[in-house]
Design an enzyme around this catalytic site. Sequence first.
Site, PDB file in Angstrom:
ATOM      1  N   ARG A   9      -5.589  -7.567  -7.795  1.00  0.00           N
ATOM      2  CA  ARG A   9      -4.651  -7.128  -6.763  1.00  0.00           C
ATOM      3  C   ARG A   9      -3.931  -5.730  -7.161  1.00  0.00           C
ATOM      4  NH1 ARG A   9       1.294  -9.623  -5.505  1.00  0.00           N
ATOM      5  NH2 ARG A   9       1.786  -8.714  -3.768  1.00  0.00           N
ATOM      6  N   HIS A  10      -3.532  -5.110  -5.924  1.00  0.00           N
ATOM      7  CA  HIS A  10      -3.106  -3.884  -6.598  1.00  0.00           C
ATOM      8  C   HIS A  10      -1.888  -3.689  -7.440  1.00  0.00           C
ATOM      9  CE1 HIS A  10       0.472  -4.367  -3.752  1.00  0.00           C
ATOM     10  NE2 HIS A  10      -0.495  -4.804  -2.988  1.00  0.00           N
ATOM     11  N   ALA A  11      -1.337  -2.870  -7.938  1.00  0.00           N
ATOM     12  CA  ALA A  11      -0.042  -2.521  -8.729  1.00  0.00           C
ATOM     13  C   ALA A  11       1.315  -2.879  -8.158  1.00  0.00           C
ATOM     14  CB  ALA A  11       0.143  -1.509  -9.555  1.00  0.00           C
ATOM     15  N   THR A  13       4.717  -2.466  -5.756  1.00  0.00           N
ATOM     16  CA  THR A  13       5.091  -1.330  -4.806  1.00  0.00           C
ATOM     17  C   THR A  13       6.521  -1.638  -4.754  1.00  0.00           C
ATOM     18  OG1 THR A  13       4.605  -2.467  -2.970  1.00  0.00           O
ATOM     19  CG2 THR A  13       2.853  -1.138  -3.963  1.00  0.00           C
ATOM     20  N   LEU A  14       7.235  -0.198  -4.046  1.00  0.00           N
ATOM     21  CA  LEU A  14       8.557  -0.722  -3.811  1.00  0.00           C
ATOM     22  C   LEU A  14       8.789  -2.055  -2.845  1.00  0.00           C
ATOM     23  CD1 LEU A  14      11.539   0.671  -4.347  1.00  0.00           C
ATOM     24  CD2 LEU A  14      11.020   2.241  -2.309  1.00  0.00           C
ATOM     25  N   PHE A  15       7.925  -1.846  -1.872  1.00  0.00           N
ATOM     26  CA  PHE A  15       7.868  -3.189  -0.903  1.00  0.00           C
ATOM     27  C   PHE A  15       8.031  -4.447  -1.901  1.00  0.00           C
ATOM     28  CE2 PHE A  15       6.892  -1.837   3.700  1.00  0.00           C
ATOM     29  CZ  PHE A  15       7.615  -0.467   3.568  1.00  0.00           C
ATOM     30  N   ASN A  16       7.204  -4.607  -2.695  1.00  0.00           N
ATOM     31  CA  ASN A  16       6.884  -5.952  -3.257  1.00  0.00           C
ATOM     32  C   ASN A  16       8.519  -6.153  -4.023  1.00  0.00           C
ATOM     33  OD1 ASN A  16       3.685  -4.915  -4.619  1.00  0.00           O
ATOM     34  ND2 ASN A  16       4.149  -6.241  -2.806  1.00  0.00           N
ATOM     35  N   ARG A  59      -2.043   2.385  -2.053  1.00  0.00           N
ATOM     36  CA  ARG A  59      -1.794   1.640  -3.324  1.00  0.00           C
ATOM     37  C   ARG A  59      -2.940   1.021  -3.829  1.00  0.00           C
ATOM     38  NH1 ARG A  59      -0.105  -1.251   1.299  1.00  0.00           N
ATOM     39  NH2 ARG A  59      -0.667  -3.544   1.520  1.00  0.00           N
ATOM     40  N   GLU A  84      -5.153  -5.445   3.598  1.00  0.00           N
ATOM     41  CA  GLU A  84      -4.455  -6.705   3.473  1.00  0.00           C
ATOM     42  C   GLU A  84      -4.391  -7.249   4.921  1.00  0.00           C
ATOM     43  OE1 GLU A  84      -3.188  -9.348   2.631  1.00  0.00           O
ATOM     44  OE2 GLU A  84      -1.387  -8.576   1.277  1.00  0.00           O
TER      45      GLU A  84
END
Length: 222
Positions: A9-11, A13-16, A59, A84
Site C-alpha cells: 500500500r502507498h505511503a 498522505t495528507l488525506f490519510n 502517491r 484505488e
Amino acid sequence: MSARIHFVRHAETLFNVNGMLQGWCDAPLTERGEGQVAALGERMRDVPLAAAFMSDLTRTRTTMAGALAGHPHLVPTPMRELREWHFGGWEGQPNASLWNPVFAEHGSVYAPGTFASITEDGFDTVLDAIHRSDPTGRADSAADVRTRVDAALETVVAAAQLAAREDTGDVLVVTHGSVLGSILHTLVPATRPRTGFPNCGIVTVTWTEGQAIAGEIDASCA
C-alpha cells in the site's frame, strides 16, 4: 521455483491523516510518509526483483520510486487498473460521511478499523452500496472493480510466473488499501476479505505447486 508478488500500500498522505476519502484524488505524502518510503526502499533493497507495477496515481508513483532505490535498473510499469476504488462524489469528503450510511445498510456501526464486520462475504455489496449512494453516478460498482482487478492481475501474475520460470526474481506491486483487499480476495479466495492495510504495509502472495498463499501483513515500514 515459487512465484512471488509483493503487494504494497502507498505511503501515508495528507488525506490519510485528515480522515478524508481519497480514491482517485491525490494528496502529498506527509513527513511520516516520506520516512515510510525510505524504510520501504531499505526493506526491498536485498529482495531480487524482476518486474514492478504500480497504480498511475502520484502517491503510488512516489512510493514506488522509494521502493526501487536499491534497484535503479528496474523501470516500473504504471497501470490505471491498479487504482484505488473510485468513490465518485464522495472523494475529498470525511470518511464518516460515506461509511456511516454504508455500515448502517449492512447492519453495523462505522468505526476506523472495523471493515471486516461488513466484508464477511467479500466487497461486492459494499462497492454497490457506495455506487448507489453517489449522486454523481461516478463511483465504482462491484463489476467495475472486478473488471479492473482481473485485467491488472492478468498482467502482474503472468510477469511473476515468467520470472519464476526464468529464476530472475520477484514482482513488486504498489497500489492502494481498499483495492488491495479486492486483489487479495481474487487471488486467494479463502482469505477473509479485509481492508485497513497500513501505509507501506507489505503482503506477499506465493504460488507453491500452483496454489496461491497470502502471507501476513509486514508492517515493518509503516
